[in-house]
Design an enzyme around this catalytic site. Structure first.
Site, short mmCIF file in Angstrom:
data_model
loop_
_atom_site.label_atom_id
_atom_site.label_comp_id
_atom_site.label_asym_id
_atom_site.label_seq_id
_atom_site.Cartn_x
_atom_site.Cartn_y
_atom_site.Cartn_z
CG PHE A 144 -1.87 1.19 1.22
CD1 PHE A 144 -2.96 1.21 0.37
CD2 PHE A 144 -1.65 2.29 2.03
CE1 PHE A 144 -3.83 2.30 0.33
CE2 PHE A 144 -2.51 3.39 2.01
CZ PHE A 144 -3.60 3.39 1.17
CG ASP A 170 5.43 3.48 1.80
OD1 ASP A 170 5.48 4.09 2.88
OD2 ASP A 170 4.41 3.39 1.10
CE LYS A 193 -1.05 5.54 7.65
NZ LYS A 193 -0.77 4.85 6.41
C1 LIG Z 1 -0.97 5.13 4.99
C2 LIG Z 1 0.09 4.74 4.06
C3 LIG Z 1 0.34 5.49 2.89
C4 LIG Z 1 -0.51 6.64 2.46
O1 LIG Z 1 -0.41 7.72 3.32
P1 LIG Z 1 -1.46 8.93 3.19
O2 LIG Z 1 -0.96 9.91 4.19
O3 LIG Z 1 -2.81 8.37 3.51
O4 LIG Z 1 -1.38 9.42 1.80
C5 LIG Z 1 1.41 5.11 2.11
N1 LIG Z 1 2.18 4.06 2.42
C6 LIG Z 1 1.96 3.33 3.53
C7 LIG Z 1 2.87 2.20 3.84
C8 LIG Z 1 0.91 3.63 4.37
O5 LIG Z 1 0.67 2.88 5.44
#
Ligand SMILES: *Cc1c(COP(=O)(O)O)cnc(C)c1O
Length: 401
Positions: A135, A220, A249
């Site tokens: 994700f 990420d 986050k």
């Molecule tokens: C939540 C998340 C995102 C997206 O972040 P947003 O601030 O909602 O755009 C991207 N990568 C990972 C691994 C995430 O958990």
């Protein structure tokens, strides 16, 4: 409460199914709804509320910064942004920073950086390999990088240049690599897919492949970063370093901020190549600075490691009591339990009735992302509620609202 819910149904574009509670206040690991009911929060804003709700150091930093300077354009220098950049570089394997406002935006910038690098250093290579179930956010390009057909199909055609391959499978990455490949984009642990920890050696094998093929490794760390997994950065669990990593986050402790960090060799941007109006504004940077100072001063990653082990051990006790739980997995305070059937929503509802917020990450799994400051007592309370919630959910008895 019901009036607010009716208003949402009337006014909003329908993107999310919400839990029917209107939250009005928070403190530490607790939140309260508009009926005065109190909850222990093991969702933590989706791994955002690193220091809990309304943490005094962040509140104070916001208050002071809001009285001094909230926003100027990125044509100017601001001190909170520079201090945050210095702190991130000092405490990471990376050399340079770009600030965005969210995880998706940070990942977009990371992919743009990789493409720019590909033009310069890899004969115009542009394609990014990412994993099924991974994700990376909800923008069009990040939906293409996010290996989830249900997030992709409504929006085709998607931007080209993304290939999704099996997670935790180095051979799949090797097979997908072509002359056009510029980077591999991975979460150190897949969060939104249900907390999938890779096999020992997977990330090291990916790192070795990237080195051999002259590809960039983009990690990420939007969910795994800032102490969440019992290290400051998730990649430290696996003995690898990224060329580029993204944060969001937990970084702002609840205030929106994202960041791209890059090693010097990957730092291909030149003035004019990328930008953001709000990214790295003084207010958000003041919050992130307060978070990082607190995380480092209190050595929260070490505390998360201990609390994570305690929490996982307590969940394994639950597993011994309830045969429906087939797996407890995760690292630090990014943890999930897997059921042998679609129990997650029922357990979520039963836990909600008993004052605990959890996330049904899949129909068959619950994910827990409590604030990094969670205590043993709070973990015990959460496990007690889960035990009662499981007893209620497995009999199929629906709690009265
Ligand atoms: C939540 C998340 C995102 C997206 O972040 P947003 O601030 O909602 O755009 C991207 N990568 C990972 C691994 C995430 O958990």
């Amino acid at each position: 409460m019901t009036e607010w819910i009716a208003l949402e149904e009337q006014l909003y574009l329908r993107v999310a199914k919400r839990v029917p509670r209107v939250l009005v206040r928070g403190e530490g690991c607790r939140v309260w709804d508009d009926q005065g009911r109190r909850y222990l929060d093991f969702v933590g804003g989706w791994a955002v509320d690193a220091l809990g709700h309304c943490p005094p150091p962040v509140v104070q930093a916001l208050h002071e910064q809001a009285q001094r300077l909230i926003q100027v354009s990125n044509q100017f220098y601001t001190i909170p942004q520079l201090e945050l950049a210095r702190m991130l570089v000092e405490h990471s394997p990376c050399d340079r920073v770009f600030f965005a406002n969210s995880g998706a935006e940070a990942n977009e910038a990371a992919v743009k950086l990789a493409r720019k690098w590909g033009k310069r250093h890899r004969h115009g290579a542009y394609a990014v390999i990412s994993t099924l179930g991974g994700f990376h956010g909800r923008t069009l390009a990040m939906v293409a990088a996010t290996g989830k057909p249900q997030y992709q199909e409504p929006y085709t055609p998607l931007p080209a240049g993304f290939v999704n391959v099996a997670w935790n499978d180095i051979e799949a990455i090797k097979r997908a690599t072509t002359d056009d490949t510029v980077a591999v984009l991975l979460e150190p642990i897949q969060g939104e897919a249900g907390v999938n920890v890779p096999d020992e050696g997977y990330l090291r094998a990916v790192r070795a492949w990237c080195d051999e093929q002259n590809l960039l490794l983009i990690l990420d760390e939007v969910q795994t970063g800032v102490g969440r997994c019992g290290r400051l950065w998730g990649h430290q669990l696996f003995g690898v370093e990224p060329d580029i990593m993204t944060l969001a986050k937990g970084l702002g402790g609840g205030v929106p901020i994202g960041a791209v960090l890059a090693k010097e060799r990957a730092a291909a941007f030149e003035p004019g190549d990328h930008g953001s109006t709000f990214g790295g504004n003084p207010l958000a940077c003041a919050a992130a600075l307060a978070v990082l100072r607190e995380v480092l001063a209190r050595d929260l990653p070490a505390q998360v490691e201990r609390m994570g082990q305690y929490f996982s051990a307590r969940l394994r006790e639950l597993q011994a009591r309830w045969p429906e739980i087939v797996e407890v997995r995760g690292r630090g305070l990014l943890v999930a339990i897997e059921f042998d059937q679609e129990l997650a929503q029922r357990v979520l509802e039963a836990a909600l009735e008993r004052g605990l917020l959890v996330n049904a990450v899949k129909p068959t799994a619950l994910r827990f992302m409590p604030p990094l400051i969670v205590t043993e007592t709070e973990i015990d309370e959460a496990v007690g509620i889960l035990d009662a919630a499981l007893a209620a959910a497995r009999t199929g008895a629906r709690p009265s609202s």
